[in-house]
Write a protein that holds these residues in place. Structure first.
Motif, PDB file in Angstrom:
ATOM      1  N   PRO A   1       0.824  -1.201   0.000  1.00 24.64           N
ATOM      2  CA  PRO A   1       0.000   0.000   0.000  1.00 24.64           C
ATOM      3  C   PRO A   1       0.867   1.264   0.000  1.00 24.64           C
ATOM      4  N   MET A   2       0.344   2.292  -0.618  1.00 27.78           N
ATOM      5  CA  MET A   2       1.068   3.552  -0.791  1.00 27.78           C
ATOM      6  C   MET A   2       0.365   4.693  -0.049  1.00 27.78           C
TER       7      MET A   2
ATOM      8  N   THR B   1     -12.933  -8.801   9.990  1.00 25.88           N
ATOM      9  CA  THR B   1     -12.332  -8.269  11.201  1.00 25.88           C
ATOM     10  C   THR B   1     -11.029  -7.572  10.864  1.00 25.88           C
ATOM     11  N   PHE B   2     -10.874  -6.345  11.350  1.00 30.99           N
ATOM     12  CA  PHE B   2      -9.619  -5.611  11.218  1.00 30.99           C
ATOM     13  C   PHE B   2      -8.910  -5.736  12.565  1.00 30.99           C
ATOM     14  N   ILE B   3      -7.803  -6.450  12.583  1.00 27.70           N
ATOM     15  CA  ILE B   3      -7.132  -6.809  13.828  1.00 27.70           C
ATOM     16  C   ILE B   3      -6.049  -5.804  14.206  1.00 27.70           C
ATOM     17  N   ALA B   4      -5.319  -5.327  13.211  1.00 30.32           N
ATOM     18  CA  ALA B   4      -4.209  -4.392  13.460  1.00 30.32           C
ATOM     19  C   ALA B   4      -4.080  -3.459  12.265  1.00 30.32           C
ATOM     20  N   PRO B   5      -3.523  -2.262  12.483  1.00 28.00           N
ATOM     21  CA  PRO B   5      -3.380  -1.324  11.363  1.00 28.00           C
ATOM     22  C   PRO B   5      -2.336  -1.780  10.356  1.00 28.00           C
ATOM     23  N   VAL B   6      -2.548  -1.359   9.124  1.00 30.43           N
ATOM     24  CA  VAL B   6      -1.573  -1.557   8.054  1.00 30.43           C
ATOM     25  C   VAL B   6      -0.953  -0.197   7.785  1.00 30.43           C
ATOM     26  N   ARG B   7       0.341  -0.163   7.665  1.00 32.69           N
ATOM     27  CA  ARG B   7       1.059   1.102   7.482  1.00 32.69           C
ATOM     28  C   ARG B   7       1.598   1.218   6.066  1.00 32.69           C
ATOM     29  N   VAL B   8       1.809   2.447   5.633  1.00 33.53           N
ATOM     30  CA  VAL B   8       2.428   2.704   4.332  1.00 33.53           C
ATOM     31  C   VAL B   8       3.769   1.988   4.290  1.00 33.53           C
ATOM     32  N   GLY B   9       4.019   1.272   3.212  1.00 31.28           N
ATOM     33  CA  GLY B   9       5.280   0.566   3.043  1.00 31.28           C
ATOM     34  C   GLY B   9       5.290  -0.860   3.554  1.00 31.28           C
ATOM     35  N   ASP B  10       4.265  -1.243   4.339  1.00 32.10           N
ATOM     36  CA  ASP B  10       4.153  -2.651   4.734  1.00 32.10           C
ATOM     37  C   ASP B  10       3.878  -3.485   3.489  1.00 32.10           C
TER      38      ASP B  10
ATOM     39  N   GLY C   1      -7.640   9.195   7.333  1.00 29.93           N
ATOM     40  CA  GLY C   1      -7.315  10.442   8.023  1.00 29.93           C
ATOM     41  C   GLY C   1      -6.294  10.296   9.138  1.00 29.93           C
ATOM     42  N   ALA C   2      -6.131   9.093   9.667  1.00 30.65           N
ATOM     43  CA  ALA C   2      -5.165   8.855  10.742  1.00 30.65           C
ATOM     44  C   ALA C   2      -3.786   8.472  10.209  1.00 30.65           C
ATOM     45  N   GLY C   3      -3.683   8.347   8.890  1.00 30.21           N
ATOM     46  CA  GLY C   3      -2.397   7.994   8.295  1.00 30.21           C
ATOM     47  C   GLY C   3      -2.156   6.506   8.136  1.00 30.21           C
TER      48      GLY C   3
END
Length: 136
Positions: free
Chosen positions: A27-28, A72-81, A34-36
């Motif tokens: 993901p980019m 279910t969304f368990i944990a956030p995904v971050r840019v660059g993961d 809104g939370a990044g």
């Protein structure tokens, strides 16, 4: 008074993905909320793509998504993961197929994988005219 430091959520102790790696993507910044963090809709769309790939391979033709169960969304995904979606066939019916999915990430700093989502997507097999067909 209730102890607010405790949570009722079940801790997921799973350490390995279930199923077969079906989609792998990164993901980019354009995919953030809104939370990044990566927008949940982006993760869900990648899961739908992976589920459809798995379903098409099993039914041997066109499918359409008809339902999502237990997303279910368990944990956030971050840019660059690196987002990896794993799939398996949970159930095959007369005209529909249920695909189990898990989303896992790996980040740049660590080889450790983190489970970030899971769900069941239901697809219906379609003929060339877009009508339901029996799965052979």
């Amino acid at each position: 008074m209730a102890d607010l430091t405790q949570t009722t959520a079940t801790i997921d102790t799973q350490t390995e993905p279930r199923g077969e790696l079906t989609v792998r993507t990164m993901p980019m910044p354009a995919d953030t909320n809104g939370a990044g963090d990566i927008f949940g809709g982006y993760v869900m769309s990648q899961m739908d793509i992976a589920g459809a790939i798995c379903a098409v391979e099993r039914v041997g033709g066109r499918v359409a998504t008809v339902a999502v169960k237990g997303m279910t969304f368990i944990a956030p995904v971050r840019v660059g993961d690196v987002l990896c979606i794993y799939t398996w066939i949970e159930k095959v019916g007369t005209t529909s197929i249920t695909i189990g999915l898990e989303g896992w990430t790996k980040n740049r700093e660590s080889p450790k994988r983190t489970k970030v989502s899971d769900a069941y997507f239901i697809y219906v097999a379609l003929d060339d005219d877009g009508k339901k067909r029996v799965i052979a």
